[in-house]
Design an enzyme around this catalytic site. Structure first.
Site: not given
Ligand code: 4NP
Length: 156
Positions: A9, A12, A14-16, A128
């Site tokens: 993702c 790294n 939340c989703r992955s 997201d």
């Molecule tokens: P992820 O979510 O891609 O599912 O881990 C996010 C985590 C952090 C951010 C964006 C999406 N950020 O902008 O910091």
């Protein structure tokens, strides 16, 4: 031989990591652990070294899924190490495709949108949840649950 699976993702956190945790939980429950090596990574580097987001960890924990991974950024080497790379959204797909373009020799990984393995949603991207509310984390886990059932079934 193990099949090596990498979930990807943006951050790294939340989703992955949730996809990694769900996959590990399911292969443990189905006694398939010896068939797979599983990891996750982000296309960005902002959260490198961090545990998964606390909201994601708590939501997963309530479903019996432990998220223990630390964030890392995907590298060119991953494209040779992993058999399968499953991305959460089309931005991730574009970022991985750019990394592929940088390589000087053919890669080994097959790169796909994870939700292409779900039989239960018309969505093709895992939304997201980072800037949203608690329900977004539940939605992520619901989507991952079905898609990863389909993914495992396709791999065994
Ligand atoms: P992820 O979510 O891609 O599912 O881990 C996010 C985590 C952090 C951010 C964006 C999406 N950020 O902008 O910091």
């Amino acid at each position: 031989m193990e099949t090596k699976i990498l979930f990807v993702c943006l951050g790294n956190i939340c989703r992955s990591p949730a996809a990694e945790g769900v996959f590990k939980r399911k292969i443990k429950d189905r006694n398939l652990e010896s068939l797979f090596f599983v990891d996750s990574a982000g296309t960005g580097d902002w959260h490198v070294g961090n545990l998964a987001d606390q909201r994601m960890r708590e939501t997963a924990s309530l479903r019996g899924i432990d998220l223990t991974s630390r964030s890392r950024q995907i590298s060119g080497n991953d494209l040779y190490e992993f058999d399968r790379i499953l991305v959460m959204d089309k931005d991730n797909l574009q970022a991985v495709n750019l990394l592929i373009q940088d390589q000087l020799r053919p890669i080994n990984s097959k790169v796909e949108l994870l939700l292409s393995y779900s039989k239960s949603t018309l969505l093709d991207e895992v939304p997201d949840p980072y800037y949203g509310g608690q329900d977004g984390f539940e939605v992520v886990l619901d989507l991952l649950d079905k898609a990863i059932d389909g993914l495992i079934d396709s791999l065994i």
